[in-house]
Scaffold this active site. Structure first.
Site, short mmCIF file in Angstrom:
data_model
loop_
_atom_site.label_atom_id
_atom_site.label_comp_id
_atom_site.label_asym_id
_atom_site.label_seq_id
_atom_site.Cartn_x
_atom_site.Cartn_y
_atom_site.Cartn_z
NE ARG A 1 -3.52 -2.10 2.93
CZ ARG A 1 -3.33 -3.20 3.65
NH1 ARG A 1 -2.16 -3.37 4.27
NH2 ARG A 1 -4.27 -4.12 3.75
CE LYS B 1 -6.42 -0.42 4.72
NZ LYS B 1 -7.74 -0.67 4.13
CG HIS C 1 -4.70 0.36 -4.34
ND1 HIS C 1 -4.36 0.24 -3.01
CD2 HIS C 1 -5.57 -0.65 -4.58
CE1 HIS C 1 -5.01 -0.79 -2.49
NE2 HIS C 1 -5.75 -1.34 -3.43
NE ARG D 1 -2.75 -3.54 -1.22
CZ ARG D 1 -2.35 -4.35 -0.24
NH1 ARG D 1 -1.07 -4.67 -0.12
NH2 ARG D 1 -3.22 -4.86 0.61
CG HIS E 1 -6.11 -8.50 1.68
ND1 HIS E 1 -6.19 -8.85 0.36
CD2 HIS E 1 -5.96 -7.15 1.69
CE1 HIS E 1 -6.11 -7.76 -0.39
NE2 HIS E 1 -5.97 -6.73 0.40
CE1 TYR F 1 -5.68 -4.99 -4.25
CE2 TYR F 1 -7.24 -6.00 -2.76
CZ TYR F 1 -6.38 -4.98 -3.07
OH TYR F 1 -6.23 -3.93 -2.21
#
Length: 299
Positions: free
Chosen positions: A149, A173, A245, A248, A271, A280
């Site tokens: 990211r 995150k 992004h 990614r 994730h 994705y």
């Protein structure tokens, strides 16, 4: 509207301390609530988050529906639901005024994917005669080869590089950490940037460990990385809407197309849920036909 601000502040603390969300995510959540607060102010509606009714929320949703698309509308409603669920959780309210508010149906929107040739062309367009050029090359190679990211890229530290083991440590995150494998060519570009370019930067206090620095010796901003990529796209006449992004997304798609399994890709992308990884997987029918032909006993 000061009562709103005090509840919003409590909510932000909850998101930061208990949910472990990043500053950017918390700002996005808050932005949705502030849209509602602005609507109340503009329409002289004086009501606290504890008393606000479903009818008032419905008026707000109706007002924004003419100004934003279904995707944005859906995100705002979702952000408000989260805020009012927090108020219920803290016993400020017994119910949510969004209980019966419907989120507009939207399809899954996938970003553009870049072909390997397009990524090569973007990186080849970097002007390597400048120190920033060498840095940008190392950054884009890292972005694509590790599937990061943009916030993870700019937050990379020198102490996160475990090149002897072939990994880099990523803080994702909610401050969750993961190790991502890094290829030899990317190691070469980063090492070259660190040893030949970064050593000449005037490193600012507090940024001694930051890997990618701007000219003033501080951590790069997300906006700067967006600008670098957009400028390169213009330079090679790439008619696609791209952002950090996109690299990614391309990382995940190329891995899948070359036979990697979803679970491995999920771990590398960081994730929590495999369903997020599936979003994705922007696969064309030709690739799926090949999979069927090669792997199904009846094909």
């Amino acid at each position: 509207m000061s009562t709103w601000q005090s509840y919003i502040k409590e909510y932000q603390n909850y998101l930061r301390l208990e949910r472990g969300l990043s500053k950017n995510t918390i700002e996005n959540y808050t932005f949705d609530i502030e849209k509602l607060v602005l609507f109340l102010e503009q329409n002289d509606i004086v009501v606290s988050p504890i008393q606000i009714s479903e009818e008032t929320i419905q008026e707000f949703v109706y007002a924004i529906s003419s100004k934003v698309n279904a995707r944005s509308q859906s995100r705002i409603i979702s952000g408000l639901k989260s805020f009012f669920n927090y108020l219920i959780f803290e016993d400020y309210r017994n119910d949510s005024p969004l209980e019966l508010i419907e989120v507009p149906k939207i399809g899954r929107k996938l970003p553009d994917t870049l072909a390997t040739e397009e990524i090569d062309a973007l990186i080849a367009a970097i002007d390597l005669s400048t120190p920033e050029g060498e840095r940008n090359k190392a950054m884009l190679e890292t972005l694509y080869s590790c599937g990061l990211r943009v916030s993870e890229l700019i937050g990379l530290k020198l102490s996160d590089l475990f090149f002897e083991e072939g990994f880099i440590k990523i803080t994702g995150k909610g401050n969750k950490q993961r190790f991502v494998p890094v290829g030899q060519s990317t190691i070469k570009y980063i090492t070259s940037y660190v040893n030949l370019i970064r050593v000449h930067y005037p490193v600012q206090k507090g940024h001694e460990d930051t890997l990618f620095l701007n000219r003033r010796g501080k951590q790069l901003t997300r906006a700067m990385v967006f600008t670098i990529i957009k400028d390169l796209a213009v330079k090679i006449n790439l008619n696609k809407t791209i952002s950090p992004h996109t690299f990614r997304h391309s990382f995940a798609t190329h891995l899948l197309e070359n036979g990697a399994d979803l679970r491995s890709i999920q771990l590398m992308l960081g994730h929590e849920s495999i369903t997020t990884t599936e979003v994705y997987m922007h696969l064309d029918r030709k690739f799926l036909s090949e999979v069927l032909k090669n792997f199904h006993p009846r094909a």
